[in-house]
Design a protein around this motif. Structure first.
Motif, mmCIF file in Angstrom:
data_model
loop_
_atom_site.group_PDB
_atom_site.id
_atom_site.type_symbol
_atom_site.label_atom_id
_atom_site.label_comp_id
_atom_site.label_asym_id
_atom_site.label_seq_id
_atom_site.Cartn_x
_atom_site.Cartn_y
_atom_site.Cartn_z
ATOM 1 N N TYR A 24 37.884 57.326 35.949
ATOM 2 C CA TYR A 24 37.664 56.385 36.814
ATOM 3 C C TYR A 24 37.795 54.787 36.591
ATOM 4 N N LEU A 25 37.584 54.398 35.452
ATOM 5 C CA LEU A 25 38.024 52.784 35.085
ATOM 6 C C LEU A 25 39.625 52.676 35.370
ATOM 7 N N PHE A 26 40.365 53.647 34.993
ATOM 8 C CA PHE A 26 41.996 53.615 35.385
ATOM 9 C C PHE A 26 42.214 53.517 37.102
ATOM 10 N N VAL A 27 41.454 54.139 37.801
ATOM 11 C CA VAL A 27 41.526 54.088 39.291
ATOM 12 C C VAL A 27 40.868 52.685 39.640
ATOM 13 N N LEU A 28 39.905 52.470 39.059
ATOM 14 C CA LEU A 28 39.582 51.130 39.503
ATOM 15 C C LEU A 28 40.502 50.044 39.216
ATOM 16 N N LEU A 29 40.754 49.851 38.130
ATOM 17 C CA LEU A 29 41.986 48.807 37.603
ATOM 18 C C LEU A 29 43.154 48.945 38.523
ATOM 19 N N LEU A 30 43.795 50.108 38.803
ATOM 20 C CA LEU A 30 44.806 50.000 39.695
ATOM 21 C C LEU A 30 44.146 49.734 41.343
ATOM 22 N N LEU A 31 42.935 49.679 41.582
ATOM 23 C CA LEU A 31 42.441 49.104 42.963
ATOM 24 C C LEU A 31 42.301 47.599 42.666
ATOM 25 N N VAL A 32 41.988 47.143 41.541
ATOM 26 C CA VAL A 32 41.851 45.837 41.604
ATOM 27 C C VAL A 32 43.252 44.883 41.467
ATOM 28 N N ILE A 33 44.509 45.614 40.869
ATOM 29 C CA ILE A 33 45.630 45.317 40.778
ATOM 30 C C ILE A 33 46.186 45.037 42.268
ATOM 31 N N LEU A 34 45.837 46.188 43.166
ATOM 32 C CA LEU A 34 46.354 46.429 44.374
ATOM 33 C C LEU A 34 45.818 45.291 45.120
ATOM 34 N N VAL A 35 44.684 44.924 45.220
ATOM 35 C CA VAL A 35 43.979 44.009 45.752
ATOM 36 C C VAL A 35 44.410 42.616 45.523
ATOM 37 N N VAL A 36 44.749 42.321 44.086
ATOM 38 C CA VAL A 36 45.224 40.891 43.800
ATOM 39 C C VAL A 36 46.459 40.670 44.375
ATOM 40 N N ASN A 37 47.578 41.798 44.208
ATOM 41 C CA ASN A 37 48.808 41.696 44.539
ATOM 42 C C ASN A 37 49.015 41.481 46.098
ATOM 43 N N PHE A 38 47.981 42.427 46.929
ATOM 44 C CA PHE A 38 47.890 41.914 48.427
ATOM 45 C C PHE A 38 47.395 40.537 48.642
ATOM 46 N N ALA A 39 46.441 40.057 48.023
ATOM 47 C CA ALA A 39 46.095 38.525 48.199
ATOM 48 C C ALA A 39 47.072 37.613 47.901
ATOM 49 N N LEU A 40 47.881 37.747 46.840
ATOM 50 C CA LEU A 40 48.880 36.807 46.468
ATOM 51 C C LEU A 40 50.052 37.140 47.327
ATOM 52 N N THR A 41 50.390 38.176 48.111
ATOM 53 C CA THR A 41 51.481 38.253 49.029
ATOM 54 C C THR A 41 51.067 37.520 50.448
ATOM 55 N N ILE A 42 49.683 37.545 50.760
ATOM 56 C CA ILE A 42 49.054 36.699 51.815
ATOM 57 C C ILE A 42 49.365 35.364 51.561
ATOM 58 N N TRP A 43 48.705 35.063 50.227
ATOM 59 C CA TRP A 43 48.854 33.368 49.879
ATOM 60 C C TRP A 43 50.536 33.097 50.021
ATOM 61 N N ILE A 44 51.141 33.796 49.462
ATOM 62 C CA ILE A 44 52.729 33.218 49.658
ATOM 63 C C ILE A 44 53.175 33.218 50.992
ATOM 64 N N LEU A 45 52.880 34.141 51.813
ATOM 65 C CA LEU A 45 53.156 33.995 53.374
ATOM 66 C C LEU A 45 52.739 32.725 53.669
ATOM 67 N N ARG A 46 51.495 32.377 53.529
ATOM 68 C CA ARG A 46 50.857 31.265 54.090
ATOM 69 C C ARG A 46 51.394 29.998 53.610
ATOM 70 N N VAL A 47 51.707 30.021 52.345
ATOM 71 C CA VAL A 47 52.232 28.730 51.786
ATOM 72 C C VAL A 47 53.574 28.505 52.223
ATOM 73 N N MET A 48 54.406 29.581 52.216
ATOM 74 C CA MET A 48 56.056 29.296 52.614
ATOM 75 C C MET A 48 56.099 29.474 54.107
ATOM 76 N N TRP A 49 54.944 29.715 54.801
ATOM 77 C CA TRP A 49 55.014 29.612 56.262
ATOM 78 C C TRP A 49 56.204 30.629 56.825
ATOM 79 N N PHE A 50 56.086 31.768 56.378
ATOM 80 C CA PHE A 50 56.720 33.007 56.659
ATOM 81 C C PHE A 50 56.246 33.305 58.075
ATOM 82 N N ASN A 51 57.269 33.638 58.907
ATOM 83 C CA ASN A 51 56.939 34.127 60.277
ATOM 84 C C ASN A 51 58.056 35.044 60.686
#
Length: 290
Positions: free
Chosen positions: A37-64
Motif C-alpha cells: 500500500y505504501l508503494f502504491v501511494l508513493l507511485l500515486l504521489v509521483i504521478l500527481v507531481v509529474n502531472f503538476a510539473l507538466t502543467i506548470w511547464i506548459l503554462r510557463v512556456m506558453w505551449f499551445n
C-alpha cells in the motif's frame, strides 16, 4: 506431506471426501500488505507531481496547439510574432525573414558568423562580424542595387566599381600601390586635385590623349628634377595670352645700353633656352651660354 483421511460424507453419495488436516490462507497479510500500500501511494504521489510539473511547464512556456507562446510552428517554417529570440547554440535555417514592419537585427556579445555550406557540409562562404573587425571569405563578392545593377564586384583577379562616380573623402586621398585605370579623375567642387608620387615617377598614358583641365584655377606641375614634355609625331603648342619663363638663365655677354630692359630668347642647338640682352641686332651669337 499432509496426511489425509477418507471419510464418508453422506449415506447417499457413497463417494469419500478428502479432508485436509491443515488449511493454508492465500493472500498478502501483515507487513507485506502495508509495504504494498505504501508503494502504491508513493507511485500515486509521483504521478500527481509529474502531472503538476507538466502543467506548470506548459503554462510557463506558453505551449499551445500552434506552437509555443509567440513562436508559431507552421508547415513552411517558424514565425515569431513579437519579442526577441536568443540562440545558445548554432542555428541552421534555409531563410530568415523579419516582420514586414520591423527590421532584422542580429546581436551578439562576441561575434556573429554566417556560413554557407555545400551538399558535403564544406564551408563555401563565410561572413564574420566581431567587435574589432569584419571578415568575409568567398570566391567572389558582388553588391547590386535594387534594380539588379552591379555596384561593386571583387574576386582574386580584379575589383570593379559599377557606379557612375567613386568618391574618396579621406584627408589623405586614395593610395594605389600599382596602376589604376579610370576614364576620369575629378575633384569635388572648390577642392584641389593632387596627383602625387612621393618617391617614384608618375605616369599618365592614354591611346587617344590625356586631357588636363582646370576650369576655375591653375594647373601646377612640380618636380625635383626634370619635367619632360614630348610628342613623337605632333606639335607642342603653348596657347595662352602670356607665356612666361621667369627662371631662364641670363647671358652676361652682349652690348649694354638697353634702357627698356628688354631681352631676347635664344635657343641652343641642344634645345636649351636662355635670355640675352636685346639690341638693334641679335646678341645670341655673342653669348656663350650654350
Amino acid at each position: 506431506m499432509v496426511r489425509q483421511q477418507y471419510i464418508s460424507t453422506t449415506l447417499d453419495s457413497g463417494v469419500p471426501e478428502l479432508v485436509p488436516d491443515h488449511i493454508y490462507k492465500i493472500g498478502i497479510y501483515g507487513w507485506r500488505k502495508r509495504c504494498l500500500y505504501l508503494f502504491v501511494l508513493l507511485l500515486l504521489v509521483i504521478l500527481v507531481v509529474n502531472f503538476a510539473l507538466t502543467i506548470w511547464i506548459l503554462r510557463v512556456m506558453w505551449f499551445n496547439t500552434e506552437g509555443m507562446g509567440q513562436l508559431k510552428v507552421l508547415d513552411d517554417g517558424v514565425i515569431l510574432e513579437e519579442g526577441e529570440s536568443e540562440f545558445l547554440f548554432p542555428l541552421y535555417a534555409n531563410e530568415i525573414h523579419s516582420r514586414e514592419d520591423k527590421p532584422l537585427l542580429v546581436h551578439s556579445s562576441e561575434k556573429v558568423t554566417l556560413n554557407a555550406r555545400n551538399a558535403n557540409g564544406d564551408v563555401t562562404g563565410s561572413l564574420s562580424v566581431g567587435p574589432v573587425e569584419a571578415q568575409g571569405h568567398t570566391k567572389e563578392l558582388l553588391i547590386s542595387s535594387n534594380s539588379d545593377k552591379m555596384l561593386f564586384s571583387a574576386d582574386a583577379k580584379e575589383v570593379v566599381v559599377g557606379t557612375e562616380k567613386l568618391r574618396v573623402t579621406g584627408p589623405e586621398g586614395a593610395l594605389f600601390q600599382h596602376s589604376v585605370e579610370v576614364p576620369l579623375v575629378k575633384s569635388e567642387p572648390f577642392k584641389d586635385l593632387w596627383l602625387e608620387s612621393p618617391t617614384r615617377s608618375l605616369s599618365m598614358d592614354a591611346p587617344k590623349g590625356v586631357h588636363v583641365k582646370a576650369l576655375a584655377g591653375n594647373i601646377e606641375v612640380a618636380a625635383n628634377m626634370d619635367i619632360i614634355l614630348r610628342s613623337n609625331e605632333g606639335l607642342l603648342i603653348l596657347d595662352a595670352e602670356t607665356v612666361r619663363m621667369p627662371s631662364l638663365p641670363t647671358s652676361t655677354e652682349g652690348l649694354s645700353g638697353n634702357p627698356q630692359g628688354l631681352y631676347e630668347v635664344c635657343a641652343c642647338k641642344s634645345g636649351k633656352l636662355f635670355l640675352s640682352r636685346a639690341e638693334v641686332t641679335s646678341t645670341c651669337s655673342e653669348s656663350q651660354e650654350c
